[in-house]
Write an enzyme that holds these catalytic residues in place. Sequence first.
Site: not given
Lengths: 469, 476
Positions: A67, A142, A166
């Site tokens: 990420k 997310s 997330s």
Amino acid sequence: MSRELLELSAAEAARRVRAGDLSASELFEFWRGRAEGDETGSYLWVADAPGDEPESGPLGGVPVAVKDLFCVEGVPSAAGSRILEGYRPPYTATAVSRLREAGAPVLGKTNQDEFAMGSSTENSGFGPVRNPWDPERVPGGSSGGSAAAVAAGTAPWSIGTDTGGSIRQPASLCGIVGLKPTYGAVSRNGMIAFASSLDQCGPFGRTVEDVALLASVLVGRDPCDSTSLDHPEGIALPSAERLDGVRLGVWGLGEEGLEPGVAEQVRRALGLAEELGASTEEIALPHAGHAISAYYVIAPAEASANLARYDGVRYGKRTEADELLDMYELTRHDHFGEEVRRRIMIGTYALSSGYYEAYYGTAQKVRTRIVEDFRAAFENVDLVVTPTSPTVAFKLGERTSDPLAMYLSDYYTTPMSLAGIPAVSIPCGLSEGLPVGLQVVGPAFAESRILDAAHALERAIGFEGVPRT
Amino acid sequence: MTEVRAYEPVIGIEIHVQLRTRTKMFCSCENRFGAEPNTLTCPVCLAHPGTLPVTNAEAVHLALMIGMAFGCEVPERSIFHRKNYFYPDSPKGYQISQYDHPLAVRGRLGDVRIHRVHMEEDAAKLVHAGSSGRIHGAERSVVDFNRAGTPLVEIVTEPDLRSAAQAAEFGRLLQATLRRMGVSDVNMEEGSLRMDANVSIRPAGEATLGTKTELKNMNSFRFLERGITAEIERQEAILHADGQIEQETLHFDPRSGSLTSLRSKEEAHDYRYFPEPDLVPIAPTPEMLERARSALPELPAERAERFERDLGVPAAAARMLAFRAELGDLLEAALAADGADARALANWVTNEVAARIGDSDPGDTRLEPAALAALVGMVEAGDVPRSAAKDVLGVLVDEGGDPREIVASRGLGAAGSDELAEIVDRAIAGNADAVEKIRAGNDKAIGAVVGAVMREAKGRADGGEVQRMIRERIGS
Ligand SMILES: [Zn+2]
């Protein structure tokens, strides 16, 4: 050959590399090509070459997508925000270092909601990510890029972060496995912070075993993170095929906002669990229904301070102005996205003198109650199961104008975040042709137990991922 | 004529002390003053994304020592908060500080109660180019992050002080105490010791407190005293004119003696304190507390008391010897040499030695404690006159050596009694007029005879002794 590599689980690929049956450099090139060819918007940066990761390590040279908010020295790390566009950190996050030391090279940086604020990845400063099951739909957020990349087969596995869901919610929406470990189990050093008391790093994979293998090298105390802890038992690779004697507490199937198709798939999975020998019973978590409200006070409050450093003074974007205050205001107005600005405002307000007790103080009390709810629940059941997301993947743009509808995506995931306990989402079927996630939750540091249960269920469910091309 | 009311000042002090640790408060950068700008920095103290603070155990130890020196209670747990504000000296946009759960509470130093002792980190240093000297209107401002993250302890007193002089005296005791403990450089010019004062006044005899103002950052005890005095006068003038004191923060300019307002109550910051989620609470173990307690040396207040009680040193001299630990150390080393009486030695150290060396450390001169003891012993025994002994002290400070040899080689010893008697006889014979006047009752006339003796003895005689001999001889 390439078809075979695509179908191999990451853990199996690692075993073959370590056995000398597969070349790590060939494997890297294969996945690099896949990442380069990504059409979902999952990647913000793709590596040219591996580093000098040891092939003999437990992760056996199988590259991992990371990420964007994980700092990697010299590599663009912007947390999905325009304010950090072009920022290359002078150091590497502990989680990434641990992966590399265990033999996994970084494959690329994945797209995300700006500063992890969002549930659809539409809040990225660099464009949205599309769900591999339906390009008109969101992958969740997310950590949408990390989830979509694994689902679409542009990464063998990946890591993300989970603050209020997330990891679990995008895993659910993309039909893959995602684990949020116990708070403190994985170091936060080098993870660009959203809400420090909630943020936790965790893995995505196509199988429970892949996720367990990544998690096993991620966990451990880090002297750079005072809130990190040694995992008392470590994380074992799952082997359970049965659930004999396991007491499952079921929560949240009667909720109003739960899509019937999602409820149906979860019920079907619970039936399979009983066939495997588990018992199921409905349980009450009396305060968990308030988790969303508490979460959307605590997380923005912490974020309002965590994001204060993006002031245009030392790094990142700056809008020039004659006066200091103007420079601050213009920089933060011009380069933060709308949702980030909204949450900074909410958080600043919640901490303001005269409002602190009513908002932040009350939210912390709710948090304590939720911790107690889970403690009480785990006196009667071994694990808690819930839907991961109340809905399947929704359409791009469908909730962007309605923040509250978007926030409700996290209904089933925020209670565990506030309690700091581990939870894994596994795919348990399709509704309207889109994946449904089942969440398995355990007490603190019970990762091995929830992964074992998830592993047994995974076999029984026999979920087929999205066809890869 | 209206009656002029008498007011009583009520003063509390807030002190910031930079701790002398090897590294900074929350990162591993070196903690050092005076390095090239921005050379002592890292991702943590520059607040790079993703970095986390880690509490410096050595700083906690030193802060616990400070708490214990004041006899504070140390709560089982204390926690850090974030104090939020935007300014370029604050790289994170917040300062990590302690708020409602400080490290130590309820102590005492001298006759002043200590309200609390807490830990925090220092800000970066801003330098403004241009005439204003402040960020507003500056041509350019630059930031030096070397200081960012330096460990600080903030000490807050109760409002127990009643005058500017008392406040300055308390500051000196505090500085001497911290210096003796070795926890800080306590250098006000370099900013390792910084003082703010909260000042209010109230009609004498009243118990309620008046509105207080805060005087910021006075960088010497003299300025602290002058600043507080100026503020008391300003407040008195306002009340005499039936005005109202505004709650505000003030800056005292020692050059002009003027007070300027930095911000009013309305402009006061809302720092939005909340618990720092990146750090765990400080929970001192019994071992940590014991280690801090056993690291405490004898503190100046105790030492002054001991000098007074055990050595019979007068109070003012005892305090000086205790506050300037290096002078106290000299005294004790000289006493150990066993050459002179404690009171006489203390008198010499606090007067002659202090005058000779100024602010410097006697350890940095050539003066040996044993030589000082020997010299004072000779003075006491009458072997060398006091005035000559001062010259010998000068030689000992500059060059070192054995005072007996210096006295002998320079002929500074007191004249022998036979030799002196002859000189006195000659002076009486040579000053018949003066002797007549003395016999007639004019006592002042003895000066001329004494002068003649001293001239001939070239300082090797004691004036008092000479007077006694003259009187004996002329029978007055
Ligand atoms: Zn540093």
